[in-house]
Write a protein that holds these residues in place. Sequence first.
Motif, PDB file in Angstrom:
ATOM      1  N   ALA A 256       0.840  -1.204   0.000  1.00 53.73           N
ATOM      2  CA  ALA A 256       0.000   0.000   0.000  1.00 53.73           C
ATOM      3  C   ALA A 256       0.874   1.254   0.000  1.00 53.73           C
ATOM      4  O   ALA A 256       0.684   2.170  -0.807  1.00 53.73           O
ATOM      5  N   ARG A 257       1.868   1.283   0.884  1.00 55.39           N
ATOM      6  CA  ARG A 257       2.668   2.517   0.988  1.00 55.39           C
ATOM      7  C   ARG A 257       3.563   2.716  -0.252  1.00 55.39           C
ATOM      8  O   ARG A 257       3.754   3.832  -0.710  1.00 55.39           O
ATOM      9  N   ASN A 258       4.062   1.620  -0.814  1.00 52.02           N
ATOM     10  CA  ASN A 258       4.870   1.768  -2.031  1.00 52.02           C
ATOM     11  C   ASN A 258       4.018   2.186  -3.230  1.00 52.02           C
ATOM     12  O   ASN A 258       4.473   2.961  -4.074  1.00 52.02           O
ATOM     13  N   ALA A 259       2.786   1.683  -3.284  1.00 57.19           N
ATOM     14  CA  ALA A 259       1.895   2.078  -4.388  1.00 57.19           C
ATOM     15  C   ALA A 259       1.568   3.567  -4.266  1.00 57.19           C
ATOM     16  O   ALA A 259       1.590   4.303  -5.259  1.00 57.19           O
ATOM     17  N   LEU A 260       1.326   4.027  -3.039  1.00 62.54           N
ATOM     18  CA  LEU A 260       1.029   5.456  -2.837  1.00 62.54           C
ATOM     19  C   LEU A 260       2.250   6.311  -3.178  1.00 62.54           C
ATOM     20  O   LEU A 260       2.139   7.369  -3.809  1.00 62.54           O
ATOM     21  N   TYR A 261       3.414   5.837  -2.781  1.00 60.81           N
ATOM     22  CA  TYR A 261       4.667   6.558  -3.064  1.00 60.81           C
ATOM     23  C   TYR A 261       4.839   6.754  -4.573  1.00 60.81           C
ATOM     24  O   TYR A 261       5.194   7.832  -5.045  1.00 60.81           O
ATOM     25  N   ARG A 262       4.538   5.688  -5.306  1.00 62.30           N
ATOM     26  CA  ARG A 262       4.680   5.771  -6.774  1.00 62.30           C
ATOM     27  C   ARG A 262       3.668   6.728  -7.404  1.00 62.30           C
ATOM     28  O   ARG A 262       3.843   7.154  -8.531  1.00 62.30           O
ATOM     29  N   LYS A 263       2.600   7.042  -6.650  1.00 64.45           N
ATOM     30  CA  LYS A 263       1.627   8.015  -7.151  1.00 64.45           C
ATOM     31  C   LYS A 263       1.924   9.427  -6.638  1.00 64.45           C
ATOM     32  O   LYS A 263       1.074  10.295  -6.651  1.00 64.45           O
ATOM     33  N   GLY A 264       3.123   9.625  -6.112  1.00 62.11           N
ATOM     34  CA  GLY A 264       3.532  10.965  -5.693  1.00 62.11           C
ATOM     35  C   GLY A 264       3.254  11.285  -4.240  1.00 62.11           C
ATOM     36  O   GLY A 264       3.471  12.417  -3.786  1.00 62.11           O
ATOM     37  N   LYS A 265       2.772  10.298  -3.491  1.00 65.79           N
ATOM     38  CA  LYS A 265       2.526  10.528  -2.062  1.00 65.79           C
ATOM     39  C   LYS A 265       3.836  10.233  -1.319  1.00 65.79           C
ATOM     40  O   LYS A 265       4.112   9.091  -0.945  1.00 65.79           O
ATOM     41  N   LYS A 266       4.640  11.260  -1.166  1.00 67.03           N
ATOM     42  CA  LYS A 266       6.026  11.057  -0.708  1.00 67.03           C
ATOM     43  C   LYS A 266       6.176  11.144   0.814  1.00 67.03           C
ATOM     44  O   LYS A 266       7.256  10.888   1.339  1.00 67.03           O
ATOM     45  N   VAL A 267       5.114  11.579   1.479  1.00 65.41           N
ATOM     46  CA  VAL A 267       5.197  11.731   2.941  1.00 65.41           C
ATOM     47  C   VAL A 267       4.130  10.869   3.602  1.00 65.41           C
ATOM     48  O   VAL A 267       2.956  10.963   3.261  1.00 65.41           O
ATOM     49  N   THR A 369     -12.288  12.692  11.107  1.00 64.09           N
ATOM     50  CA  THR A 369     -11.046  13.244  10.540  1.00 64.09           C
ATOM     51  C   THR A 369     -10.596  12.409   9.342  1.00 64.09           C
ATOM     52  O   THR A 369     -10.192  12.951   8.303  1.00 64.09           O
ATOM     53  N   MET A 370     -10.695  11.099   9.498  1.00 63.25           N
ATOM     54  CA  MET A 370     -10.271  10.224   8.397  1.00 63.25           C
ATOM     55  C   MET A 370     -11.054  10.569   7.128  1.00 63.25           C
ATOM     56  O   MET A 370     -10.468  10.778   6.058  1.00 63.25           O
ATOM     57  N   LEU A 371     -12.374  10.688   7.258  1.00 64.90           N
ATOM     58  CA  LEU A 371     -13.193  10.978   6.065  1.00 64.90           C
ATOM     59  C   LEU A 371     -12.880  12.364   5.516  1.00 64.90           C
ATOM     60  O   LEU A 371     -12.783  12.555   4.300  1.00 64.90           O
ATOM     61  N   ALA A 372     -12.700  13.342   6.419  1.00 64.84           N
ATOM     62  CA  ALA A 372     -12.398  14.702   5.960  1.00 64.84           C
ATOM     63  C   ALA A 372     -11.068  14.720   5.197  1.00 64.84           C
ATOM     64  O   ALA A 372     -10.955  15.334   4.129  1.00 64.84           O
ATOM     65  N   HIS A 373     -10.075  14.016   5.733  1.00 56.36           N
ATOM     66  CA  HIS A 373      -8.759  14.020   5.079  1.00 56.36           C
ATOM     67  C   HIS A 373      -8.799  13.253   3.755  1.00 56.36           C
ATOM     68  O   HIS A 373      -8.175  13.674   2.777  1.00 56.36           O
ATOM     69  N   VAL A 374      -9.526  12.156   3.725  1.00 56.41           N
ATOM     70  CA  VAL A 374      -9.667  11.415   2.458  1.00 56.41           C
ATOM     71  C   VAL A 374     -10.350  12.321   1.429  1.00 56.41           C
ATOM     72  O   VAL A 374      -9.894  12.444   0.283  1.00 56.41           O
ATOM     73  N   ASP A 375     -11.410  13.006   1.853  1.00 61.94           N
ATOM     74  CA  ASP A 375     -12.100  13.942   0.935  1.00 61.94           C
ATOM     75  C   ASP A 375     -11.157  15.057   0.481  1.00 61.94           C
ATOM     76  O   ASP A 375     -11.290  15.588  -0.617  1.00 61.94           O
ATOM     77  N   GLY A 376     -10.210  15.405   1.350  1.00 62.13           N
ATOM     78  CA  GLY A 376      -9.255  16.464   1.004  1.00 62.13           C
ATOM     79  C   GLY A 376      -8.086  15.956   0.161  1.00 62.13           C
ATOM     80  O   GLY A 376      -7.158  16.711  -0.120  1.00 62.13           O
ATOM     81  N   GLY A 377      -8.068  14.672  -0.160  1.00 57.70           N
ATOM     82  CA  GLY A 377      -7.015  14.147  -1.042  1.00 57.70           C
ATOM     83  C   GLY A 377      -5.873  13.455  -0.311  1.00 57.70           C
ATOM     84  O   GLY A 377      -4.776  13.311  -0.862  1.00 57.70           O
ATOM     85  N   VAL A 378      -6.135  13.030   0.925  1.00 58.53           N
ATOM     86  CA  VAL A 378      -5.086  12.329   1.692  1.00 58.53           C
ATOM     87  C   VAL A 378      -5.507  10.867   1.902  1.00 58.53           C
ATOM     88  O   VAL A 378      -6.424  10.585   2.673  1.00 58.53           O
ATOM     89  N   PRO A 379      -4.856   9.943   1.201  1.00 59.51           N
ATOM     90  CA  PRO A 379      -5.195   8.526   1.389  1.00 59.51           C
ATOM     91  C   PRO A 379      -4.973   8.098   2.833  1.00 59.51           C
ATOM     92  O   PRO A 379      -4.109   8.648   3.524  1.00 59.51           O
ATOM     93  N   ASN A 380      -5.716   7.091   3.260  1.00 64.94           N
ATOM     94  CA  ASN A 380      -5.669   6.688   4.664  1.00 64.94           C
ATOM     95  C   ASN A 380      -5.492   5.176   4.803  1.00 64.94           C
ATOM     96  O   ASN A 380      -6.312   4.404   4.324  1.00 64.94           O
ATOM     97  N   ILE A 381      -4.407   4.801   5.456  1.00 62.37           N
ATOM     98  CA  ILE A 381      -4.211   3.391   5.847  1.00 62.37           C
ATOM     99  C   ILE A 381      -4.602   3.325   7.318  1.00 62.37           C
ATOM    100  O   ILE A 381      -4.174   4.169   8.121  1.00 62.37           O
ATOM    101  N   HIS A 382      -5.419   2.333   7.666  1.00 62.57           N
ATOM    102  CA  HIS A 382      -5.919   2.268   9.042  1.00 62.57           C
ATOM    103  C   HIS A 382      -5.459   0.956   9.666  1.00 62.57           C
ATOM    104  O   HIS A 382      -5.748  -0.121   9.146  1.00 62.57           O
ATOM    105  N   ILE A 383      -4.704   1.068  10.762  1.00 64.32           N
ATOM    106  CA  ILE A 383      -4.235  -0.139  11.453  1.00 64.32           C
ATOM    107  C   ILE A 383      -4.832  -0.131  12.855  1.00 64.32           C
ATOM    108  O   ILE A 383      -4.613   0.813  13.621  1.00 64.32           O
ATOM    109  N   GLU A 384      -5.608  -1.150  13.153  1.00 62.81           N
ATOM    110  CA  GLU A 384      -6.285  -1.174  14.461  1.00 62.81           C
ATOM    111  C   GLU A 384      -5.738  -2.307  15.324  1.00 62.81           C
ATOM    112  O   GLU A 384      -5.499  -3.409  14.823  1.00 62.81           O
ATOM    113  N   PHE A 385      -5.528  -2.017  16.598  1.00 59.80           N
ATOM    114  CA  PHE A 385      -5.191  -3.099  17.534  1.00 59.80           C
ATOM    115  C   PHE A 385      -6.075  -2.982  18.772  1.00 59.80           C
ATOM    116  O   PHE A 385      -6.573  -1.895  19.088  1.00 59.80           O
ATOM    117  N   PRO A 386      -6.295  -4.109  19.477  1.00 60.49           N
ATOM    118  CA  PRO A 386      -7.349  -4.145  20.496  1.00 60.49           C
ATOM    119  C   PRO A 386      -7.157  -3.190  21.666  1.00 60.49           C
ATOM    120  O   PRO A 386      -8.093  -2.521  22.089  1.00 60.49           O
TER     121      PRO A 386
END
Length: 448
Positions: A256-267, A369-386
Motif C-alpha cells: 500500500a505505501r509503495n503504491a502510494l509513493y509511486r503516485k507521488g505521495k512522498k510523505v 477526521t479520516m473521512l475529511a482528510h480522504v475527501d481532502g485528497g489524503v489517502p488513509n491506511i488504518h491499522i487497528e489493535f485491540p
Amino acid sequence: MLNEIKINLQNIQQFVSKSELEALKPAAIDALNKLHDKSGKGNDFLGWVNLPESISDADLQDIEQTAYHLSSISEVVVVIGIGGSYLGSKAVIDALSNSFDSLLNNRKNPLVVFAGHQLSEDYLHDLLEMMKGRSVSCIIISKSGTTTEPAVAFRIVKNYIEEVYGKADAKKRIVAITDQSKGALKQMSTKEGYKTFVIPDDVGGRFSVLTPVGLLPIAVAGFDIRKLVKGAVDMGKDLMPNVPYEGNICMQYAVARNALYRKGKKVEIMVNYNPKLHFLTEWWKQLYGESEGKEGKGIFPAGVDFTTDLHSMGQYIQDGERMLFETVISVKNANSKLTIPSDEENLDQLNFMAGKRIGEVNKMAELGTMLAHVDGGVPNIHIEFPEINEYYLGALIYFFEKACGVSGYILDVNPFDQPGVEAYKKNMFALLGKPGYEQQGADLKKRL
Ligand code: PA5
C-alpha cells in the motif's frame, strides 16, 4: 493473534487502483522470501527476523534479575543511548506508563529517564540536578560503543555515580549493553567489570528493541517483557512467507505505501489518537526513515498526535500540498473508563454527549477526521489493535519491522544500513578538532 491487528485499505482505493496494488504483490512476496532465505541486500543484518522466538527463558531471566537488582537499589535509572539504542524502550515505556508517571508517589519501580539522545548541555545539567539526593543507576546502551552522544552522557553520569557511591559500588549500578567484542564500551565494561548484555552482531540498532537494548529498560520500568516477546512471536507466525498475501498484513502495508509513493505521495504521516503512542511514532519514524531514506529515494516518515495536532498540522493535512498519506494507529478499546458528565446549565451545549465515554468521542473524532482528510485528497491506511498492553505492543513492533524489511526491498534499497548518518559525524569531529580531521576542519570553518 490472527486478525487481532487489522489493516484497512479501503480509504486508499480512490488514490491507487486495484491493478496498481496487484502489480506490486509479486515484489512483496519476493521481498518476504528474501528476508527468510537471506538472499537480499543487507543479509548480514537479518538476525531480527527470527529473534522473538529465539529469546530463551534463561535470557529473559537474566534480564529480569538484572532489572530487579537495579530496581531494588534505585529511585531513578538513567538509560543512555540514541537512535535504535533508546527509541524502542522509550516507546514501550511511554505507551504503558501512567501519563503522569514522574509525579506518582509510592512508586513500585524506579523512574526510567533517558540521556545520551542529544548533546544539550542544559539537559545534562538538569539531569545531574535531578539525580542529587536520589538513588541512581545507569544502563548504557551502544552497539558500536563509539557513538558520541551516549559516550558524552555516560562520562557525566559515570563520574556522578562513582563520586557518590565510590568506584567499587558504582560497578553494581552500571549495566552496559553493547557489541560482543568490538568498541570502546565493550573494552571499558570488561575493564571496569560491569554487568554486560550483548547486542547480536546481526541485529541493527533500529531492529534491536526485542534484545536487551529494549527489554532491560522496559523490565526496569516494571513491565512484562515475556508478554511483549510473546506478542512478537505470535505476530511472527502470521507474517511468515507461507501465509498468503490476503492474510499477511506486513505485505499488504508494504504494498500500500509503495503504491502510494509511486503516485507521488512522498510523505507518510503516522497518526495516533492517544499521546501515550507519541514515541511509538518516533520509533517508527527512525525505523522507516533510516531504513528507506537513501539513494535519493524513500517515503518521508512524519508523525502527528491527534486531536492535539488537528489544531496545528491539521490545516496543512486537510488543505496543503497533496503529497501526503496517513497511517492511523487506532486503539480499539481504552484501558480505563470515563464518561462525560451532564451539566445543568449546558452553556457549552455538550449535554448531547453526556454519559458517553471519552473514548467514543475520540473515536468519532478519528472517523470524522479520516473521512475529511480522504475527501481532502489524503489517502488513509488504518491499522487497528485491540488495546495498549505489552502483548499488542510486541506484536506491533514486529509487524512494523517485518513490513519495513519488505517495503525496503520493494523500494530496492538496503534497508539495514545507514551510510547517510556518517556525514554529520565527520563534520562534527572535524569542527571539534579531532586528530586526523585537520584539513576537513579547516575547509568547513571557511564555509561558516
Ligand atoms: O539504527 C541504527 O543503527 C542507529 O540508529 C543506531 O541505533 C544509533 O546510531 C546508535 O548507535 P549505537 O548503538 O552504535 O550507539
